[in-house]
Design an enzyme around this catalytic site. Structure first.
Site, PDB file in Angstrom:
ATOM      1  N   HIS A 114      87.461  21.766 -41.200  1.00 40.78           N
ATOM      2  CA  HIS A 114      88.580  20.801 -40.570  1.00 40.78           C
ATOM      3  C   HIS A 114      89.666  21.321 -40.867  1.00 40.78           C
ATOM      4  CE1 HIS A 114      90.321  17.005 -39.260  1.00 40.78           C
ATOM      5  NE2 HIS A 114      89.096  16.777 -38.699  1.00 40.78           N
ATOM      6  N   ASP A 155      80.827  15.447 -38.267  1.00 41.28           N
ATOM      7  CA  ASP A 155      79.542  15.675 -37.395  1.00 41.28           C
ATOM      8  C   ASP A 155      78.379  16.396 -38.027  1.00 41.28           C
ATOM      9  OD1 ASP A 155      81.081  15.009 -35.064  1.00 41.28           O
ATOM     10  OD2 ASP A 155      82.298  16.800 -35.159  1.00 41.28           O
TER      11      ASP A 155
END
Ligand code: CMC
Length: 451
Positions: free
Chosen positions: A316, A373
């Site tokens: 991320h 996710d």
């Protein structure tokens, strides 16, 4: 030491940054946010120094002051309007969180009921919109349809499509929250050749979406409370994430004074990409590929470390520690499969990949952890949501964040149109060559990483 308050929640540090260019020195104020984040204010940099700041991918650039969401990526913290995501996941629901994000505080009991009624009252699309769905080829990706249909929905309420107007904003926001769900479900039904199921106001927000997705004209879908809870949690956890690619897109479009529906339709397109919202679909495709290949995960991780693949659902831009949403989702994933008495080989593969990655120096050194996710797709698969709808679910979830960010910029009288600069690296002055004198040459792709 902290000095004067600049605007609500922001203070100006007593010290400033000094930039030396040649003989000249420039004082740049330092602003401090309510959680101690520090930023060098370069608003006047170009005017005073004729230099710009270059930051491809905006990893070091703050584009706005915002009161909506706080993330501390080093410590794995996410808060909506100051409230930790863990508390909201435990005690709240998606619609209440939408109110919190858009209007700045949790609703009272009455306000909550009003919001639910408003959403229910505008859940139907204009009947003519049904014909728009007919125009898309059956192979269309639902994100393309969603973006187009949000813009189309705006055309059916033209009187509300002026730039931000506080008097109409609330009803517009409710319509968008409500209708994105209807559009998403209709898209799915159309893609499968199934009859459209209209929303039924007896159901709450998430249950109503599941009803439109899976009921039949002669038989309502059996609503399992644990399934509704799991999907509502996914929506809640996706509701905002400060200046990510799609939200920054919504703000960028809104800064031109475009209307809410147009701004959000652009956000849907930005979300679609596999490095952003499309990652949930890419994760499941990856897990499936590993499953079909009979790999124990090690082969895939080797390819990732060789730079041939990416471990989707990992890494991320902001979190350099555990993504707090991933922890909550992983727990919910185990709970749901348990309650539904289902097992999923892809969940086993996901857990194995996580275990391998978290003890491998490639991932440790780069601070790559599972993101939101990584496990959300397994929940959606267990519910029966098809792969191509995963990113659409993300879009429904992100709607409150987009609306809140739209409101923040559109209601700011001092906001300027977003217009980044660039450093031009193309040819210097060139002159027009008549067509008859031009040589045949191939077009080469000049893209490179060495900006
Ligand atoms: N698998 C393997 N290596 C990775 C990954 C990954 N998933 N993510 C980053 N890296 C490596 C990358 O190759 C680079 O290595 P090196 O320094 O040797 O060149 C280093 O880590 C830094 O990566 P980056 O691409 O500069 O990081 P970024 O901040 O630009 O990208 C990201 C962030 C999310 C796009 C990226 O981590 C990624 O592609 N992840 C997979 C896609 C994904 O899961 N996206 C969903 C993000 S969460 C939902 C959302 O908010 O959209």
């Amino acid at each position: 030491m902290i000095k004067e308050t600049v605007s609500s929640g922001t203070t100006k540090a007593s010290e400033s940054a000094r930039l030396q260019i040649g003989e000249r020195s420039y004082e740049l104020p330092i602003l401090i946010g309510s959680e101690g984040e520090r930023g060098i204010d370069i608003t006047n940099l170009r005017t005073e120094s004729s230099h710009i700041a270059l930051d491809p991918g905006y990893g070091n650039t703050g584009s706005c002051l915002s009161t909506i969401t706080f993330i501390d990526g080093e410590r794995g913290i996410l808060r909506y309007r100051g409230i930790p995501i863990e508390e909201l996941a435990e005690h709240s629901n998606f619609v209440e969180v939408a109110y919190l994000l858009i209007f700045g505080r949790l609703p009272s009991k009455r306000e909550s009921a009003e919001m639910t009624d408003e959403i229910a009252s505008c859940e139907l699309l204009h009947e003519d919109m049904k014909f728009h769905f007919e125009g898309f080829p059956a192979t269309s990706h639902p994100m393309a349809i969603l973006s187009s249909m949000i813009n189309a929905a705006g055309c059916f309420q033209r009187e509300l499509l002026e730039p931000y107007n506080p008097a109409t904003f609330r009803i517009l926001a409710s319509r968008l929250l409500s209708q994105v769900r209807t559009i998403a479900a209709f898209t799915y039904r159309k893609s499968r050749g199934l009859p459209i199921i209209y929303p039924n106001p007896i159901y709450k927000y998430t249950a109503n979406f599941l009803h439109m997705m899976f009921s039949m004209p002669h038989r309502d879908w059996e609503m399992h409370p644990e399934v509704v809870k799991a999907l509502d949690l996914i929506l809640l956890l996706h509701a905002d994430h400060e200046q990510n690619c799609s939200t920054a897109t919504v703000r960028m479009v809104a800064s031109s004074r475009a209307n809410l529906f147009a701004s959000v339709a652009a956000g849907v397109c930005a979300l679609w990409g596999p490095l952003h919202g499309g990652a949930n679909q890419a994760v499941l495709e990856m897990l499936n590929e590993i499953h079909v290949a009979g790999d124990n995960g090690l082969g895939f991780i080797k390819e990732v470390k060789n730079g041939k693949r990416r471990l989707m659902g990992f890494g991320h831009r902001v979190y350099k520690n555990h993504d707090p949403r991933a922890k909550i989702i992983k727990r919910q994933c185990d709970e749901l499969l348990n309650v539904l008495k289902k097992s999923d080989p892809l969940l086993d593969i996901a857990k194995r990949l996580e275990e391998i990655a978290l003890s491998d120096s490639y991932f440790i050194d780069r601070k790559l952890y599972p993101n939101v996710d990584f496990y959300s797709g397994i929940i959606m698969r267990a519910i029966g949501i098809p792969l191509e709808m995963f990113t659409v679910i993300f879009a429904i979830g992100r709607m409150p964040g987009w609306i809140a960010n739209y409101k923040e910029i559109a209601s700011d009288q001092c906001a300027r149109i977003a217009r980044p600069r660039q450093i031009y690296i193309g040819p210097k002055l060139n002159h027009f060559i008549p067509r008859s004198e031009r040589l045949e040459q191939e077009i080469t792709d000049s893209a490179s990483c060495s900006a």
